[in-house]
Enzyme design. Structure first.
Site, PDB file in Angstrom:
ATOM      1  NE  ARG A  15      -3.372  -0.352   2.728  1.00  0.00           N
ATOM      2  CZ  ARG A  15      -4.628   0.352   2.428  1.00  0.00           C
ATOM      3  NH1 ARG A  15      -5.232   0.025   1.496  1.00  0.00           N
ATOM      4  NH2 ARG A  15      -4.875   1.213   3.137  1.00  0.00           N
ATOM      5  CG  ASP A  22      -4.612  10.110   9.924  1.00  0.00           C
ATOM      6  OD1 ASP A  22      -5.371  10.860   9.703  1.00  0.00           O
ATOM      7  OD2 ASP A  22      -4.947   8.828  10.042  1.00  0.00           O
ATOM      8  CE1 TYR A  53      -3.571   5.327  12.954  1.00  0.00           C
ATOM      9  CE2 TYR A  53      -5.331   7.078  12.937  1.00  0.00           C
ATOM     10  CZ  TYR A  53      -4.128   6.544  12.251  1.00  0.00           C
ATOM     11  OH  TYR A  53      -3.597   6.829  10.942  1.00  0.00           O
TER      12      TYR A  53
HETATM   13  N1  LIG Z   1      -4.736   4.402   4.126  1.00  0.00           N
HETATM   14  C1  LIG Z   1      -5.161   5.754   4.896  1.00  0.00           C
HETATM   15  O1  LIG Z   1      -6.121   6.361   4.539  1.00  0.00           O
HETATM   16  C2  LIG Z   1      -4.322   6.452   5.624  1.00  0.00           C
HETATM   17  C3  LIG Z   1      -4.881   7.700   6.386  1.00  0.00           C
HETATM   18  C4  LIG Z   1      -3.989   8.552   7.209  1.00  0.00           C
HETATM   19  C5  LIG Z   1      -2.784   7.887   7.785  1.00  0.00           C
HETATM   20  N2  LIG Z   1      -2.270   6.877   7.169  1.00  0.00           N
HETATM   21  C6  LIG Z   1      -1.110   6.301   7.609  1.00  0.00           C
HETATM   22  O2  LIG Z   1      -0.394   5.825   6.505  1.00  0.00           O
HETATM   23  C7  LIG Z   1       0.733   5.002   6.805  1.00  0.00           C
HETATM   24  C8  LIG Z   1       0.276   3.751   5.864  1.00  0.00           C
HETATM   25  O3  LIG Z   1      -1.161   3.624   5.731  1.00  0.00           O
HETATM   26  P1  LIG Z   1      -1.498   1.952   5.120  1.00  0.00           P
HETATM   27  O4  LIG Z   1      -2.985   2.246   5.054  1.00  0.00           O
HETATM   28  O5  LIG Z   1      -0.598   1.862   3.775  1.00  0.00           O
HETATM   29  O6  LIG Z   1      -1.304   1.162   6.130  1.00  0.00           O
HETATM   30  P2  LIG Z   1      -1.596  -0.687   6.137  1.00  0.00           P
HETATM   31  O7  LIG Z   1      -1.932  -1.136   4.902  1.00  0.00           O
HETATM   32  O8  LIG Z   1      -2.356  -0.920   7.174  1.00  0.00           O
HETATM   33  O9  LIG Z   1       0.082  -1.388   6.285  1.00  0.00           O
HETATM   34  C9  LIG Z   1       0.482  -0.933   7.549  1.00  0.00           C
HETATM   35  C10 LIG Z   1       2.018  -1.275   7.452  1.00  0.00           C
HETATM   36  O10 LIG Z   1       2.469  -1.631   8.683  1.00  0.00           O
HETATM   37  C11 LIG Z   1       3.182  -2.592   8.882  1.00  0.00           C
HETATM   38  N3  LIG Z   1       3.069  -3.001  10.209  1.00  0.00           N
HETATM   39  C12 LIG Z   1       1.755  -3.325  10.903  1.00  0.00           C
HETATM   40  N4  LIG Z   1       2.101  -3.734  12.128  1.00  0.00           N
HETATM   41  C13 LIG Z   1       3.426  -3.951  12.257  1.00  0.00           C
HETATM   42  C14 LIG Z   1       4.376  -4.278  13.247  1.00  0.00           C
HETATM   43  N5  LIG Z   1       3.905  -4.858  14.396  1.00  0.00           N
HETATM   44  N6  LIG Z   1       5.574  -4.716  13.014  1.00  0.00           N
HETATM   45  C15 LIG Z   1       6.127  -4.240  11.646  1.00  0.00           C
HETATM   46  N7  LIG Z   1       5.353  -3.588  10.745  1.00  0.00           N
HETATM   47  C16 LIG Z   1       4.082  -3.456  11.112  1.00  0.00           C
HETATM   48  C17 LIG Z   1       2.503  -3.691   7.901  1.00  0.00           C
HETATM   49  O11 LIG Z   1       3.721  -4.632   7.531  1.00  0.00           O
HETATM   50  P3  LIG Z   1       3.500  -5.985   7.061  1.00  0.00           P
HETATM   51  O12 LIG Z   1       2.474  -6.127   6.070  1.00  0.00           O
HETATM   52  O13 LIG Z   1       4.834  -6.531   6.575  1.00  0.00           O
HETATM   53  O14 LIG Z   1       2.832  -6.802   8.327  1.00  0.00           O
HETATM   54  C18 LIG Z   1       2.196  -2.525   6.884  1.00  0.00           C
HETATM   55  O15 LIG Z   1       3.566  -2.628   5.983  1.00  0.00           O
HETATM   56  C19 LIG Z   1       0.382   4.403   8.336  1.00  0.00           C
HETATM   57  O16 LIG Z   1       1.432   4.999   8.902  1.00  0.00           O
HETATM   58  C20 LIG Z   1      -1.200   4.965   8.372  1.00  0.00           C
HETATM   59  O17 LIG Z   1      -1.020   5.352   9.654  1.00  0.00           O
HETATM   60  C21 LIG Z   1      -3.087   5.950   6.228  1.00  0.00           C
END
Ligand SMILES: NC(=O)c1ccc[n+]([C@@H]2O[C@H](COP(=O)([O-])OP(=O)(O)OC[C@H]3O[C@@H](n4cnc5c(N)ncnc54)[C@H](OP(=O)(O)O)[C@@H]3O)[C@@H](O)[C@H]2O)c1
Length: 241
Positions: free
Chosen positions: A12, A137, A153
């Site tokens: 992602r 965020d 969160y």
């Molecule tokens: N998507 C959105 O709309 C949104 C909005 C605001 C902020 N964000 C921020 O943007 C960033 C990326 O978001 P995303 O939606 O791409 O996240 P996501 O799909 O939930 O992916 C989470 C990532 O974090 C890693 N992770 C989770 N728990 C972990 C642990 N215990 N140890 C090591 N790695 C861990 C996962 O690794 P593995 O898959 O290898 O386990 C994965 O690569 C995050 O910081 C999120 O809070 C996202």
């Protein structure tokens, strides 16, 4: 070539960031916990672009995980140009339903891990006059624009945003520290279709962000030598609506 570490860099937003950094000329260490097949495939893609790339594996929820990841990076190089603290946990839970275990699990991944990892990699960042980009965020500054049921969160991301400013003050002039605060990007899982439509109706740019939108902002901050201590909201304008 400059070297970057992207935590949670295999899927992602993290994967888009790893690719954009490689396209911008960075060698990339792609960190993963469970997404190992995705990480290996991505590393091959980055090598095909002519970059050096490697997978580093660590569970950042454990107290030793950040140190183990830092050691894997230091084995490759004593200098690190960019650390992207992207890996995170996310869940919707009403305040009364957040147990001590859920709170601690959230803070472990979203706050303790970037704190300890940045600390452990500081000598390498200093050696490269490098920079840190924390992924926070937009809901930190505008919680009322999205959902309310994720206070643990939100607290973790608010702390990371405050660390961005604190570290920028303390680590300059050698190391710059900034944050990218995404709005809704690739919404899935815990967001209902109704919630999604409501958010899009209020977003001036009328679409959700793409992972590439976030990656572009990371590349900008990584290559902006007079910018530190800032949070760049990439949210289609939702925060001003
Ligand atoms: N998507 C959105 O709309 C949104 C909005 C605001 C902020 N964000 C921020 O943007 C960033 C990326 O978001 P995303 O939606 O791409 O996240 P996501 O799909 O939930 O992916 C989470 C990532 O974090 C890693 N992770 C989770 N728990 C972990 C642990 N215990 N140890 C090591 N790695 C861990 C996962 O690794 P593995 O898959 O290898 O386990 C994965 O690569 C995050 O910081 C999120 O809070 C996202």
């Amino acid at each position: 070539m400059p070297l970057a570490l992207v935590t949670g860099g295999a899927v992602r937003l993290g994967a888009a960031t790893s690719k954009a950094l490689a396209a911008a000329g960075f060698d990339v260490v792609v960190h993963a916990r469970r997404s190992l097949a995705e990480a290996e495939a991505l590393v091959q893609e980055l090598r095909d672009l002519g970059r050096q790339a490697a997978v580093a594996v660590a569970d950042l929820a454990t107290p030793d995980g950040p140190g183990e990841l830092a050691a894997q990076v230091r084995e490759r190089s004593g200098a690190l140009d960019l650390l992207v603290n992207n890996a995170a946990r996310y869940e919707h839970l009403a305040f009364e339903a957040i147990t001590r275990e859920r709170l601690e699990a959230m803070l472990a991944v979203n706050l303790r891990a970037p704190f300890l990892l940045t600390q452990a990699l500081l000598p390498a960042l200093r050696a490269a006059s490098g920079c840190v980009v924390n992924i926070t965020d937009m809901a930190v500054s505008h919680p009322y624009t999205v959902t309310h049921a994720f206070s643990h969160y939100l607290a973790s991301k608010a702390a990371l945003e405050q660390l961005t400013r604190a570290w920028a003050l303390e680590l300059g002039p050698q190391v710059r520290v900034n944050a990218v605060a995404p709005g809704p990007v690739a919404m899935a899982g815990e967001t209902t279709d109704e919630q999604r439509q409501d958010i899009l109706r209020r977003t001036p740019l009328r679409r959700e962000g793409s992972p590439e939108d976030i990656a572009r902002a990371v590349v900008f901050l990584a290559t902006a030598p007079y910018v530190t201590g800032q949070t760049l909201r990439v949210d289609g304008g939702l925060s001003v609506a």
